[in-house]
Design a protein around this motif. Structure first.
Motif, mmCIF file in Angstrom:
data_model
loop_
_atom_site.group_PDB
_atom_site.id
_atom_site.type_symbol
_atom_site.label_atom_id
_atom_site.label_comp_id
_atom_site.label_asym_id
_atom_site.label_seq_id
_atom_site.Cartn_x
_atom_site.Cartn_y
_atom_site.Cartn_z
ATOM 1 N N UNK A 125 0.999 -1.342 -0.036
ATOM 2 C CA UNK A 125 0.202 0.083 -0.090
ATOM 3 C C UNK A 125 0.858 1.263 -0.140
ATOM 4 N N UNK A 126 2.062 1.140 -0.099
ATOM 5 C CA UNK A 126 3.095 2.445 -0.007
ATOM 6 C C UNK A 126 2.803 3.278 -1.267
ATOM 7 N N UNK A 127 2.822 4.533 -1.219
ATOM 8 C CA UNK A 127 2.643 5.569 -2.570
ATOM 9 C C UNK A 127 4.078 5.638 -3.160
ATOM 10 N N UNK A 128 4.346 5.184 -4.293
ATOM 11 C CA UNK A 128 5.614 5.411 -4.843
ATOM 12 C C UNK A 128 5.373 5.974 -6.319
ATOM 13 N N UNK A 129 4.293 6.942 -6.517
ATOM 14 C CA UNK A 129 3.959 7.245 -7.672
ATOM 15 C C UNK A 129 5.189 8.120 -8.190
ATOM 16 N N UNK A 130 5.536 8.078 -9.427
ATOM 17 C CA UNK A 130 6.653 8.887 -9.999
ATOM 18 C C UNK A 130 7.930 8.706 -9.569
ATOM 19 N N UNK A 131 8.192 7.609 -8.659
ATOM 20 C CA UNK A 131 9.425 7.339 -8.119
ATOM 21 C C UNK A 131 10.477 6.942 -9.213
ATOM 22 N N UNK A 132 11.572 7.124 -9.054
ATOM 23 C CA UNK A 132 12.910 6.799 -9.651
ATOM 24 C C UNK A 132 13.382 5.388 -8.874
ATOM 25 N N UNK A 133 12.856 4.200 -9.512
ATOM 26 C CA UNK A 133 13.346 2.962 -9.056
ATOM 27 C C UNK A 133 14.204 2.176 -10.124
ATOM 28 N N UNK A 134 15.023 2.778 -10.755
ATOM 29 C CA UNK A 134 15.691 2.310 -11.687
ATOM 30 C C UNK A 134 16.977 1.298 -11.252
ATOM 31 N N UNK A 135 16.828 0.047 -11.771
ATOM 32 C CA UNK A 135 17.851 -0.781 -10.985
ATOM 33 C C UNK A 135 17.654 -1.270 -9.618
ATOM 34 N N UNK A 136 16.483 -0.841 -8.928
ATOM 35 C CA UNK A 136 16.154 -1.329 -7.605
ATOM 36 C C UNK A 136 16.288 -2.731 -7.398
ATOM 37 N N UNK A 137 16.557 -3.153 -6.149
ATOM 38 C CA UNK A 137 16.451 -4.778 -6.056
ATOM 39 C C UNK A 137 15.145 -4.887 -5.063
ATOM 40 N N UNK A 138 14.114 -5.371 -5.529
ATOM 41 C CA UNK A 138 12.850 -5.382 -4.929
ATOM 42 C C UNK A 138 12.423 -6.760 -4.848
ATOM 43 N N UNK A 139 13.657 -7.846 -5.144
ATOM 44 C CA UNK A 139 13.289 -9.195 -4.806
ATOM 45 C C UNK A 139 12.505 -9.611 -3.960
ATOM 46 N N UNK A 140 11.441 -10.566 -4.009
ATOM 47 C CA UNK A 140 10.571 -10.920 -2.805
ATOM 48 C C UNK A 140 9.973 -9.891 -2.010
ATOM 49 N N UNK A 141 9.834 -8.704 -2.505
ATOM 50 C CA UNK A 141 9.332 -7.500 -1.744
ATOM 51 C C UNK A 141 7.686 -7.781 -2.018
ATOM 52 N N UNK A 142 7.021 -7.171 -0.918
ATOM 53 C CA UNK A 142 5.678 -7.178 -0.937
ATOM 54 C C UNK A 142 5.276 -5.977 -1.429
ATOM 55 N N UNK A 143 4.653 -5.765 -2.612
ATOM 56 C CA UNK A 143 4.136 -4.545 -2.916
ATOM 57 C C UNK A 143 2.695 -4.535 -3.420
ATOM 58 N N UNK A 144 1.818 -5.538 -2.367
ATOM 59 C CA UNK A 144 0.498 -5.708 -2.597
ATOM 60 C C UNK A 144 -0.234 -4.106 -2.468
ATOM 61 N N UNK A 145 -1.009 -3.816 -3.597
ATOM 62 C CA UNK A 145 -1.901 -2.639 -3.463
ATOM 63 C C UNK A 145 -0.887 -1.239 -3.463
ATOM 64 N N UNK A 146 0.522 -1.591 -3.810
ATOM 65 C CA UNK A 146 1.359 -0.265 -3.774
ATOM 66 C C UNK A 146 0.752 0.487 -5.219
ATOM 67 N N UNK A 147 1.024 1.792 -4.925
ATOM 68 C CA UNK A 147 0.653 2.840 -6.018
ATOM 69 C C UNK A 147 1.941 3.261 -6.819
ATOM 70 N N UNK A 148 2.375 2.374 -7.840
ATOM 71 C CA UNK A 148 3.717 2.732 -8.646
ATOM 72 C C UNK A 148 3.333 3.245 -10.178
ATOM 73 N N UNK A 149 2.454 4.159 -10.123
ATOM 74 C CA UNK A 149 1.851 4.897 -11.235
ATOM 75 C C UNK A 149 2.770 5.808 -11.683
ATOM 76 N N UNK A 150 3.208 5.599 -13.191
ATOM 77 C CA UNK A 150 4.375 6.518 -13.629
ATOM 78 C C UNK A 150 5.652 6.161 -12.873
ATOM 79 N N UNK A 151 5.855 5.195 -12.216
ATOM 80 C CA UNK A 151 7.289 5.076 -11.653
ATOM 81 C C UNK A 151 8.182 4.418 -12.734
ATOM 82 N N UNK A 152 9.526 5.016 -12.675
ATOM 83 C CA UNK A 152 10.544 4.424 -13.749
ATOM 84 C C UNK A 152 11.282 3.114 -12.942
ATOM 85 N N UNK A 153 10.733 1.883 -13.508
ATOM 86 C CA UNK A 153 11.504 0.612 -12.936
ATOM 87 C C UNK A 153 12.232 0.057 -13.950
#
Length: 211
Positions: A125-153
């Motif tokens: 449920x975390x708000x990550x809208x428009x966040x710069x997440x390039x090359x981030x390591x989110x292996x096995x992370x829980x992003x259920x219901x998270x807001x990643x709208x327009x995020x750079x992954x």
């Protein structure tokens, strides 16, 4: 190290200062220089750190509940830190270590997290809208219901991540690794999926295109 009130009220910190287990809760630390500071186990609940410099600081196990952390934390170690309901909007967390950190209800819209380590972190449920997440390591992370709208992954590591019901509308996932990820009912409308590895992913109910 426990720091008394008279010392902290001056707000003058030498580079690399030792503030281990210091009580800085509710303090106004806006714009202070805490580069390389030792803040392991420090109490920063409700502190105002807007514009503070915390590059390379060690915040292992620190308490930042409800704190305003819109600051520079490049390469900082926030392992096991409690950032529940913290304000991290636009914060610079490039290359930071956030393994086992608590980020429940944190605001991270527009944050810079490229190259950060968030393996297995709970971002439900975390708000990550428009966040710069390039090359981030989110292996096995829980992003259920998270807001990643327009995020750079771009190039993000999301293998085995839980993205159930997450909002990835317009997100850039080019070259991302989503092997074994849970995309149940995930919204990928208008997302960029060039070169994405979706092997073994759950795509039941996933929205890929506009109806």
């Amino acid at each position: 190290m426990t720091t008394n009130t008279s010392q902290t009220d001056k707000l003058h910190f030498a580079p690399g200062i030792d503030l281990e287990e210091a009580d800085l809760s509710g303090k106004d630390l806006q714009g202070v220089n805490l580069i390389g500071a030792r803040l392991m186990g420090a109490n920063l609940n409700g502190a105002k750190l807007t514009g503070a410099s915390l590059e390379g600081a060690s915040l292992i196990g620190s308490q930042l509940v409800g704190a305003d952390v819109r600051s520079t934390l490049m390469g900082a170690n926030l392992m096991q830190a409690d950032l529940t309901e913290a304000d991290l909007r636009g914060a610079n967390l490039r290359g930071a270590n956030l393994m086992q950190a608590k980020l429940n209800k944190a605001s991270m819209a527009g944050a810079f997290l490229s190259g950060a380590n968030l393996i297995g972190v709970n971002l439900q449920g975390v708000d990550l809208r428009g966040a710069d997440l390039r090359g981030i390591n989110l292996t096995s992370a829980n992003l259920q219901g998270a807001n990643l709208m327009q995020a750079d992954l771009q190039g993000a590591l999301l293998s085995e991540a839980n993205l159930e019901e997450a909002n990835l509308q317009g997100a850039n996932l080019a070259g991302a690794n989503l092997v074994g990820a849970n995309l149940l009912c995930t919204d990928l409308e208008d997302a960029h999926l060039e070169g994405v590895n979706l092997a073994g992913t759950c795509l039941v109910g996933t929205v890929l295109d506009k109806c």
